[in-house]
Design a protein around this motif. Structure first.
Motif, PDB file in Angstrom:
ATOM      1  N   UNK A  40      50.936 -14.952  -0.083  1.00  0.00           N
ATOM      2  CA  UNK A  40      49.728 -14.754   0.726  1.00  0.00           C
ATOM      3  C   UNK A  40      49.202 -13.327   0.559  1.00  0.00           C
ATOM      4  N   UNK A  41      47.884 -13.226   0.413  1.00  0.00           N
ATOM      5  CA  UNK A  41      47.252 -11.906   0.338  1.00  0.00           C
ATOM      6  C   UNK A  41      47.546 -11.140  -0.935  1.00  0.00           C
ATOM      7  N   UNK A  45      42.863  -9.247  -2.009  1.00  0.00           N
ATOM      8  CA  UNK A  45      42.571  -7.848  -1.716  1.00  0.00           C
ATOM      9  C   UNK A  45      41.678  -7.229  -2.780  1.00  0.00           C
ATOM     10  N   UNK A  46      41.577  -7.874  -3.952  1.00  0.00           N
ATOM     11  CA  UNK A  46      40.720  -7.347  -5.010  1.00  0.00           C
ATOM     12  C   UNK A  46      39.257  -7.339  -4.610  1.00  0.00           C
ATOM     13  N   UNK A 129      45.049  -4.070   3.302  1.00  0.00           N
ATOM     14  CA  UNK A 129      44.236  -3.483   2.240  1.00  0.00           C
ATOM     15  C   UNK A 129      44.598  -2.014   2.116  1.00  0.00           C
ATOM     16  N   UNK A 130      44.156  -1.403   1.025  1.00  0.00           N
ATOM     17  CA  UNK A 130      44.460   0.013   0.798  1.00  0.00           C
ATOM     18  C   UNK A 130      43.651   0.855   1.774  1.00  0.00           C
ATOM     19  N   UNK A 260      47.243  -6.612  -9.381  1.00  0.00           N
ATOM     20  CA  UNK A 260      48.008  -7.682  -8.746  1.00  0.00           C
ATOM     21  C   UNK A 260      49.506  -7.407  -8.879  1.00  0.00           C
ATOM     22  N   UNK A 261      49.935  -6.909 -10.040  1.00  0.00           N
ATOM     23  CA  UNK A 261      51.355  -6.599 -10.229  1.00  0.00           C
ATOM     24  C   UNK A 261      51.824  -5.544  -9.230  1.00  0.00           C
TER      25      UNK A 261
END
Length: 294
Positions: A40-41, A45-46, A129-130, A260-261
């Motif tokens: 999930x998530x 977030x992108x 998120x960042x 994503x990584x």
């Protein structure tokens, strides 16, 4: 001003917490990981307003730098084929293009390292998120670059040592290098961040989390295999139909894949910190509930 790099926060009951950088932080409000932290998530977030402009920057730089490098290599390999009667002009021009391409690639690496570490550390802190993106000047981001570079160099070095010890006669032995990068890079990077030092590739707390949060490590590697496999499949298809120019679309896709990584790696750090805090392995798969008595 204070350095941007933030180490992975240590639970307050750690006897060494007072000696760690950032020990002035009071309280421990990090939420527990979600029930399925690796499902999930991870991708959505992108599209966050703070993420997609930076993803666009990395993509545009890749779109500019890669054609320069590919064009330069093509001109150096076949100057007559690109329409030059003499080899001198294209050789000079190809060197210029290659220099600009390498310069753009170096700038891409510096910016990407800062963005990727921000994703990792904010995710490990439990943020959806960042929250703290690196800010200019860009020269302050060199520290982040060395965290990633040293982690990669240490893992590659371990693979090279294995090749030297067992000999390089068999081509299969060279698989030791990518396998060491695959397995050791996340461990070295998390260890450096936990110790807040880019020259300390081993942390006993991170090493202990391999046992206390072994399911998180296993799922992290499984998801990494799926991500790398999908990227490699598209790479093989692009090169088959486009030749060397197939590197261009794959280079553009590298930025979101890396984001994503590092999102997944941040979730791993989150699970490891939770396992250390609780002194037991967190429930991270399926619909299982966390143990009572927390």
């Amino acid at each position: 001003r204070e350095a941007y790099v933030r180490h992975l926060r240590i639970p307050p009951d750690d006897p060494l917490a007072a000696e760690k950088p950032g020990a002035h932080i009071t309280g421990y409000s990090k939420p527990p990981p979600p029930e399925r932290p690796f499902a999930t998530g991870i991708v959505n977030f992108l599209w966050d307003p703070g993420t997609w402009p930076r993803l666009l920057v990395l993509t545009v730089v890749s779109f500019i730098a890669l054609p320069l490098i590919l064009t330069a290599l093509t001109m150096m390999a076949d100057p007559i084929g690109v329409g030059w009667a003499s080899s001198a002009p294209p050789v000079f021009l190809s060197m210029v293009l290659l220099a600009f391409g390498i310069l753009g690639g170096a700038g891409w690496g510096l910016v990407a390292s800062a963005y990727l570490l921000a994703i990792l550390q904010d995710t490990a802190e439990g943020n959806p998120n960042v929250q703290e993106w690196p800010e200019p000047p860009i020269t302050d981001w060199i520290v982040e670059f060395f965290f990633l570079f040293n982690s990669l160099a240490a893992s590659v070095g371990c693979g090279v040592v294995i090749v030297q010890v067992f000999g390089s006669a068999s081509p299969m032995i060279w698989l030791a290098v990518p396998l060491c990068v695959f397995f050791l890079f996340p461990f070295f990077l998390l260890s450096m961040l936990e110790g807040n030092s880019c020259v300390m590739p081993v942390s006993f707390k991170v090493l202990g989390s391999i046992f206390s949060a072994w399911r998180a490590w296993a799922l992290f590697y499984l998801e990494t295999v799926l991500l790398a496999g999908a990227h490699h499949f598209h790479f093989a298809v692009a090169v088959r139909f486009l030749g060397s120019w197939g590197l261009l679309p794959m280079g553009i896709l590298t930025a979101p894949v890396l984001m994503v990584y590092f999102r997944i790696l941040g979730r791993l750090g989150w699970c490891c910190a939770e396992a250390i805090r609780e002194g037991k392995e967190p429930a991270i798969t399926g619909s299982g509930r966390r143990r009572s008595g927390r």
